[in-house]
Write a protein that holds these residues in place. Structure first.
Motif, PDB file in Angstrom:
ATOM      1  N   ILE A 178       0.851  -1.205   0.000  1.00  0.00           N
ATOM      2  CA  ILE A 178       0.000   0.000   0.000  1.00  0.00           C
ATOM      3  C   ILE A 178       0.882   1.249   0.000  1.00  0.00           C
ATOM      4  O   ILE A 178       0.644   2.195  -0.761  1.00  0.00           O
ATOM      5  N   LEU A 179       1.941   1.241   0.836  1.00  0.00           N
ATOM      6  CA  LEU A 179       2.833   2.399   0.895  1.00  0.00           C
ATOM      7  C   LEU A 179       3.657   2.549  -0.384  1.00  0.00           C
ATOM      8  O   LEU A 179       4.019   3.660  -0.771  1.00  0.00           O
ATOM      9  N   ALA A 180       3.936   1.430  -1.068  1.00  0.00           N
ATOM     10  CA  ALA A 180       4.645   1.497  -2.354  1.00  0.00           C
ATOM     11  C   ALA A 180       3.781   2.200  -3.398  1.00  0.00           C
ATOM     12  O   ALA A 180       4.257   3.091  -4.124  1.00  0.00           O
ATOM     13  N   PHE A 291      -9.066   6.853  -0.718  1.00  0.00           N
ATOM     14  CA  PHE A 291      -9.860   5.681  -0.337  1.00  0.00           C
ATOM     15  C   PHE A 291      -9.008   4.671   0.425  1.00  0.00           C
ATOM     16  O   PHE A 291      -9.385   4.188   1.479  1.00  0.00           O
ATOM     17  N   PHE A 292      -7.805   4.329  -0.127  1.00  0.00           N
ATOM     18  CA  PHE A 292      -7.047   3.296   0.584  1.00  0.00           C
ATOM     19  C   PHE A 292      -6.376   3.808   1.855  1.00  0.00           C
ATOM     20  O   PHE A 292      -6.117   3.041   2.779  1.00  0.00           O
ATOM     21  N   TYR A 293      -6.117   5.127   1.939  1.00  0.00           N
ATOM     22  CA  TYR A 293      -5.632   5.670   3.220  1.00  0.00           C
ATOM     23  C   TYR A 293      -6.739   5.581   4.277  1.00  0.00           C
ATOM     24  O   TYR A 293      -6.481   5.256   5.436  1.00  0.00           O
ATOM     25  N   LEU A 294      -7.967   5.882   3.847  1.00  0.00           N
ATOM     26  CA  LEU A 294      -9.105   5.770   4.775  1.00  0.00           C
ATOM     27  C   LEU A 294      -9.289   4.324   5.226  1.00  0.00           C
ATOM     28  O   LEU A 294      -9.633   4.055   6.371  1.00  0.00           O
ATOM     29  N   ARG A 295      -9.032   3.389   4.268  1.00  0.00           N
ATOM     30  CA  ARG A 295      -9.154   1.971   4.602  1.00  0.00           C
ATOM     31  C   ARG A 295      -8.115   1.579   5.661  1.00  0.00           C
ATOM     32  O   ARG A 295      -8.415   0.883   6.629  1.00  0.00           O
ATOM     33  N   LEU A 296      -6.887   2.047   5.483  1.00  0.00           N
ATOM     34  CA  LEU A 296      -5.827   1.803   6.464  1.00  0.00           C
ATOM     35  C   LEU A 296      -6.192   2.417   7.815  1.00  0.00           C
ATOM     36  O   LEU A 296      -6.047   1.781   8.863  1.00  0.00           O
ATOM     37  N   ALA A 297      -6.685   3.664   7.774  1.00  0.00           N
ATOM     38  CA  ALA A 297      -7.055   4.363   9.007  1.00  0.00           C
ATOM     39  C   ALA A 297      -8.204   3.652   9.707  1.00  0.00           C
ATOM     40  O   ALA A 297      -8.218   3.514  10.942  1.00  0.00           O
ATOM     41  N   TYR A 298      -9.156   3.141   8.907  1.00  0.00           N
ATOM     42  CA  TYR A 298     -10.306   2.414   9.446  1.00  0.00           C
ATOM     43  C   TYR A 298      -9.836   1.135  10.152  1.00  0.00           C
ATOM     44  O   TYR A 298     -10.256   0.835  11.269  1.00  0.00           O
TER      45      TYR A 298
END
Length: 346
Positions: A178-180, A291-298
């Protein structure tokens, strides 16, 4: 790994980076890039896991090809113009080859395929080095040669990077991948502005490094390599998890956090340069990343058991948070109010 060996590799990385960013001659810049590549390879492969060896091999092959292209580009330019100076790149073929070489070094689309795989095969600390320190010399070369490079090529690569970085990160479950993809997406923002305002591209890189370092070090503190592990880390370090939520939102570029500052300035500059269409497209593509940052945060903070993921709960960790993590996360959240000072310095 032996402490003496670690020290030698760390000094080699520092030497390689310093040599590239301070040189005027193409051969010296190329030498710095080679030292960097050779110094990071043992760090990637130190675990002796097959995936780590594979990652080191992929990294070596891509970086060697990119370095050969840098050398070929500079030699072609010297052949036609008699100049070895980095800022005197004027031959059109040399400019095009150099753009390809730097895109390979950085992991810009369409030369991005190696980066997620290499990051997945490395530890979080080596992943942090690959995402930040190892990108500094190529970004510096991009900064120095930006007047010679074609804005249309850079803009196409930038928009594709923002699109693919956001799109391919949506379905990932490994935090390093994800970070890549997040890194590829951010590189798109740097590439789109470097032809119009190179200083703004550097500012974006500095702030990206700051936020990415905070996220990598936080994940390393709680040993979270997968989303399923991230779901249960709130029992281990609740305060760090809460801060990680905000740092991820800053990386996504939400106001009023630090990550909003470079996006705001880049969109403003692109509009001034009358490329508002590109600014609109890249701003919309950043929603994929959001979206995927929110997913990580969630996963990090909002998901509470019972849930469907079977995972061992972690013991509460009473150790104080690392000072470096605390400083980086604070800076990742609170630099927007002093943006006028930052711009004056840059």
């Amino acid at each position: 790994m032996n402490p003496q060996a670690k020290l030698i590799f760390a000094l080699s990385l520092t030497l390689g980076t310093t040599l590239t960013i301070s040189s005027n001659h193409w051969i010296m810049a190329w030498t710095g890039l080679e030292i960097n590549t050779l110094a990071i390879l043992p760090l990637i492969s130190k675990s002796h896991h097959p995936r780590a060896i594979e990652a080191a091999t992929k990294y070596f092959l891509v970086q060697a090809a990119a370095s050969a292209l840098v050398l070929f580009s500079s030699m072609t330019n010297a052949w036609h113009t008699g100049q070895w100076d980095i800022t005197q790149l004027s031959h059109p073929t040399s400019c095009l080859i150099l753009t390809v070489a730097l895109a390979m070094k950085l992991g810009l689309v369409p030369f991005h395929f190696w980066f997620p795989e290499v990051l997945q095969g490395s530890s979080l600390i080596v992943g942090l080095l690959l995402s930040t320190l190892m990108k500094f010399p190529p970004i510096t070369l991009l900064y120095l040669t930006s007047p010679s490079l074609k804005p249309s090529v850079l803009m196409t690569m930038a928009i594709l990077s923002a699109a693919l970085g956001g799109w391919m990160g949506l379905n990932q479950t490994q935090t390093r991948k994800i970070l890549a993809f997040s890194s590829i997406s951010h590189l798109g923002w740097m590439a789109i502005i470097v032809a119009y305002s190179p200083k703004l591209a550097l500012l974006n890189f500095y702030l990206y490094t700051l936020m990415t370092a905070a996220v990598f070090l936080s994940l390393n503190s709680i040993k979270a390599l997968k989303l399923s592990t991230l779901m249960t880390t709130w029992t281990k370090a609740p305060s760090l998890n809460a801060i990680l939520l905000l740092t991820l939102l800053s990386l996504a570029g939400l106001p009023p956090l630090t990550g909003f500052l470079p996006k705001w300035l880049i969109i403003q500059e692109l509009t001034k340069q009358e490329v508002a269409l590109a600014a609109t497209i890249i701003a919309l593509l950043s929603l994929l990343g959001l979206f995927f940052y929110l997913r990580l945060a969630y996963c990090a903070t909002i998901t509470l058991p019972p849930h469907t993921t079977n995972h061992m709960k972690q013991w509460y960790n009473n150790k104080p948070t690392n000072t470096m993590v605390a400083v980086l996360t604070t800076m990742s959240l609170m630099l927007v109010p002093i943006s006028h000072i930052i711009l004056a310095v840059v």
